[in-house]
Write a protein that holds these residues in place. Structure first.
Motif, PDB file in Angstrom:
ATOM      1  N   THR A 178      -2.151  27.671  69.069  1.00 31.82           N
ATOM      2  CA  THR A 178      -1.559  26.623  68.254  1.00 31.82           C
ATOM      3  C   THR A 178      -1.206  25.430  69.123  1.00 31.82           C
ATOM      4  N   ARG A 179      -1.285  24.249  68.541  1.00 31.60           N
ATOM      5  CA  ARG A 179      -0.972  23.031  69.285  1.00 31.60           C
ATOM      6  C   ARG A 179       0.315  22.375  68.800  1.00 31.60           C
ATOM      7  N   ARG A 180       0.725  22.682  67.594  1.00 32.20           N
ATOM      8  CA  ARG A 180       1.834  21.929  67.027  1.00 32.20           C
ATOM      9  C   ARG A 180       3.176  22.535  67.413  1.00 32.20           C
ATOM     10  N   GLY A 181       4.184  21.667  67.472  1.00 30.22           N
ATOM     11  CA  GLY A 181       5.541  22.129  67.698  1.00 30.22           C
ATOM     12  C   GLY A 181       5.892  22.312  69.156  1.00 30.22           C
ATOM     13  N   ASP A 182       7.192  22.243  69.440  1.00 30.68           N
ATOM     14  CA  ASP A 182       7.702  22.479  70.780  1.00 30.68           C
ATOM     15  C   ASP A 182       8.009  23.964  70.962  1.00 30.68           C
ATOM     16  N   LEU A 183       8.214  24.346  72.221  1.00 32.14           N
ATOM     17  CA  LEU A 183       8.659  25.705  72.496  1.00 32.14           C
ATOM     18  C   LEU A 183      10.036  25.918  71.872  1.00 32.14           C
ATOM     19  N   VAL A 184      10.269  27.108  71.343  1.00 34.85           N
ATOM     20  CA  VAL A 184      11.546  27.419  70.710  1.00 34.85           C
ATOM     21  C   VAL A 184      12.485  27.992  71.757  1.00 34.85           C
ATOM     22  N   ALA A 185      13.483  27.223  72.134  1.00 34.21           N
ATOM     23  CA  ALA A 185      14.443  27.673  73.145  1.00 34.21           C
ATOM     24  C   ALA A 185      15.525  28.523  72.492  1.00 34.21           C
ATOM     25  N   ILE A 186      16.095  29.448  73.283  1.00 36.78           N
ATOM     26  CA  ILE A 186      17.220  30.252  72.818  1.00 36.78           C
ATOM     27  C   ILE A 186      18.487  29.443  73.072  1.00 36.78           C
ATOM     28  N   GLU A 187      19.221  29.146  72.028  1.00 37.06           N
ATOM     29  CA  GLU A 187      20.432  28.343  72.172  1.00 37.06           C
ATOM     30  C   GLU A 187      21.459  29.068  73.042  1.00 37.06           C
ATOM     31  N   GLY A 188      22.265  28.280  73.767  1.00 33.43           N
ATOM     32  CA  GLY A 188      23.322  28.861  74.586  1.00 33.43           C
ATOM     33  C   GLY A 188      22.812  29.449  75.881  1.00 33.43           C
ATOM     34  N   LYS A 189      23.615  30.274  76.503  1.00 37.77           N
ATOM     35  CA  LYS A 189      23.242  30.875  77.781  1.00 37.77           C
ATOM     36  C   LYS A 189      23.832  32.268  77.880  1.00 37.77           C
ATOM     37  N   VAL A 190      23.316  33.032  78.857  1.00 41.80           N
ATOM     38  CA  VAL A 190      23.838  34.383  79.100  1.00 41.80           C
ATOM     39  C   VAL A 190      25.309  34.278  79.469  1.00 41.80           C
ATOM     40  N   PRO A 191      26.179  35.076  78.854  1.00 44.29           N
ATOM     41  CA  PRO A 191      27.621  34.944  79.110  1.00 44.29           C
ATOM     42  C   PRO A 191      28.015  35.379  80.513  1.00 44.29           C
ATOM     43  N   GLU A 192      29.138  34.838  80.978  1.00 40.80           N
ATOM     44  CA  GLU A 192      29.704  35.297  82.242  1.00 40.80           C
ATOM     45  C   GLU A 192      30.109  36.761  82.115  1.00 40.80           C
ATOM     46  N   LEU A 193      29.724  37.570  83.094  1.00 35.01           N
ATOM     47  CA  LEU A 193      29.993  39.002  83.003  1.00 35.01           C
ATOM     48  C   LEU A 193      31.473  39.336  83.133  1.00 35.01           C
ATOM     49  N   THR A 194      32.260  38.408  83.674  1.00 37.45           N
ATOM     50  CA  THR A 194      33.702  38.629  83.762  1.00 37.45           C
ATOM     51  C   THR A 194      34.421  38.161  82.498  1.00 37.45           C
ATOM     52  N   ALA A 195      33.696  37.552  81.569  1.00 39.97           N
ATOM     53  CA  ALA A 195      34.312  37.057  80.335  1.00 39.97           C
ATOM     54  C   ALA A 195      33.352  37.254  79.168  1.00 39.97           C
ATOM     55  N   LEU A 196      32.940  38.495  78.954  1.00 39.40           N
ATOM     56  CA  LEU A 196      32.012  38.788  77.861  1.00 39.40           C
ATOM     57  C   LEU A 196      32.700  38.576  76.515  1.00 39.40           C
ATOM     58  N   PRO A 197      31.975  38.070  75.530  1.00 40.29           N
ATOM     59  CA  PRO A 197      32.573  37.894  74.198  1.00 40.29           C
ATOM     60  C   PRO A 197      32.877  39.247  73.563  1.00 40.29           C
ATOM     61  N   SER A 198      33.755  39.253  72.603  1.00 40.45           N
ATOM     62  CA  SER A 198      34.062  40.483  71.878  1.00 40.45           C
ATOM     63  C   SER A 198      32.855  40.903  71.051  1.00 40.45           C
ATOM     64  N   GLY A 199      32.842  42.173  70.661  1.00 39.88           N
ATOM     65  CA  GLY A 199      31.754  42.653  69.830  1.00 39.88           C
ATOM     66  C   GLY A 199      30.426  42.658  70.550  1.00 39.88           C
ATOM     67  N   CYS A 200      29.385  42.215  69.863  1.00 38.26           N
ATOM     68  CA  CYS A 200      28.047  42.128  70.449  1.00 38.26           C
ATOM     69  C   CYS A 200      27.995  40.957  71.426  1.00 38.26           C
ATOM     70  N   SER A 201      27.502  41.198  72.618  1.00 39.89           N
ATOM     71  CA  SER A 201      27.465  40.146  73.646  1.00 39.89           C
ATOM     72  C   SER A 201      26.554  38.988  73.257  1.00 39.89           C
ATOM     73  N   PHE A 202      25.601  39.239  72.365  1.00 34.70           N
ATOM     74  CA  PHE A 202      24.653  38.198  71.981  1.00 34.70           C
ATOM     75  C   PHE A 202      25.127  37.369  70.781  1.00 34.70           C
ATOM     76  N   HIS A 203      26.221  37.760  70.144  1.00 33.93           N
ATOM     77  CA  HIS A 203      26.567  37.117  68.872  1.00 33.93           C
ATOM     78  C   HIS A 203      26.809  35.599  68.974  1.00 33.93           C
ATOM     79  N   PRO A 204      27.323  35.037  70.099  1.00 41.50           N
ATOM     80  CA  PRO A 204      27.490  33.578  70.131  1.00 41.50           C
ATOM     81  C   PRO A 204      26.160  32.810  70.068  1.00 41.50           C
ATOM     82  N   ARG A 205      25.054  33.471  70.362  1.00 42.64           N
ATOM     83  CA  ARG A 205      23.741  32.821  70.361  1.00 42.64           C
ATOM     84  C   ARG A 205      22.875  33.252  69.198  1.00 42.64           C
TER      85      ARG A 205
END
Length: 342
Positions: free
Chosen positions: A285-312
């Protein structure tokens, strides 16, 4: 996409059986759980892919298996059974007899791993000298080598990994070799004692695309020829598709999805895995940009509550924010850590 070949008559007992492996780094900012309750098996003759973004815990999982974690890091729990023996309960002397002999490792950057002031031949021979033995006639027969036999073995290893003019290369230094030849030397070093398990940590990252393909073909050929088990750590899903039998996807120190390679690419379940696949460039395919994953991997000393991936995650619910998901077993040996499949 053809499924890679594998030995369907592999032994029932896995070669490597990791259970609830945990490794933490204790810093001034708090405890960083770099490997958080990781469990997996690796069968005889199997190629297992471990994928995820930088910082997801792939390399530290491999280093924990090899017991190469230095302070302020520490393996805090779990078991690592290799050929039925728990490596976490063994002495450091025992581990030195395992590393490089029955478990080989290819490091990510050959130029950083090779000693710049030692000749190539001496570095390839180091594992053979350390363990003081060579394979003779296959099977389990081993014997100590003379100097001439050692040199012949080194040349043979370099020839096996397709290093041109191996006799001359043994007398050269790393800076005299291209990146591709340096990586071939690293593979020769890892294979020197014919290990039953090879851990390859991003073995093609520092190479251009053409050389990457050559190195991967070489690894696949050697793996099939020796029926060797391989744990392949990579961020490149294309490498996984062409090389691996099964795949583990890691995020924030945990395995969040596991499946057969064909099953994972045909029907990814975890939103993170889906996002990884969407971010891969496509040739059809030629159309469209690459789909980036929003946000970034969380700091391991401050993981979010619940699922670590939920903020993204676009599918996150209040349950995702409040509770850490367990592992849910799906058909076809597919496992996913996600509340969507509760």
């Amino acid at each position: 996409m053809p499924e890679p070949e594998r030995d369907l008559n592999a032994a029932v007992q896995p070669l490597l059986d990791v259970r609830d492996l945990s490794t933490s780094f204790f810093t001034s900012a708090g405890e960083a759980r770099a490997v958080d309750g990781v469990s997996f098996t690796l069968r005889h003759g199997e190629v297992l892919g471990v994928v995820g973004e930088s910082g997801s815990g792939k390399t530290l999982t491999a280093l924990s298996v090899m017991r190469l974690i230095d302070p302020p890091g520490r393996i805090t729990g779990g078991s690592v059974r290799f050929n039925g023996e728990d490596l976490l309960q063994k002495s450091e002397r025992y581990m030195r007899s395992v590393r490089g002999r029955t478990i080989g490792m290819i490091w990510q950057d050959p130029m950083a791993s090779l000693n710049p002031v030692k000749r190539i031949g001496d570095q390839v021979a180091e594992a053979l000298r350390l363990h003081g033995e060579a394979i003779e006639g296959g099977g389990n027969r081993r014997r100590t080598m003379s100097r001439d036999q050692l040199n012949a073995r080194v040349v043979s290893l370099l020839r096996t990994v397709n290093v041109p003019d191996p006799e001359r290369r043994t007398r050269e230094y790393p800076h005299q070799l291209s990146g591709g030849l340096q990586q071939r030397v690293m593979i020769a070093m890892a294979l020197a004692c014919e290990p039953s398990l090879l851990i390859a940590d991003e073995p093609t990252t520092a190479l251009d695309v053409t050389i990457q393909s050559q190195i991967l073909e070489l690894l696949k050929h050697i793996q099939r020829e020796r029926n060797m088990s391989v744990m392949l750590i990579t961020h490149d899903l294309g490498v996984v598709a062409e090389t691996c039998h099964r795949v583990h996807v890691m995020y924030a120190g945990q395995i969040i999805e596991s499946a057969d390679v064909v099953e994972l690419f045909d029907d990814p379940k975890h939103p993170y895995t889906v996002s990884l696949l969407r971010s891969v460039p496509r040739h059809d395919t030629r159309r469209g940009d690459l789909v980036a994953i929003e946000g970034k991997v969380p700091e391991l000393t401050a993981l979010p509550s619940g699922c670590s991936f939920h903020p993204r995650c676009a599918h996150a619910t209040e349950t995702c924010r409040a509770q850490e998901p367990g592992d849910f077993d799906l058909p076809a040996g597919h496992t996913v850590k996600c509340h969507l499949y509760a």
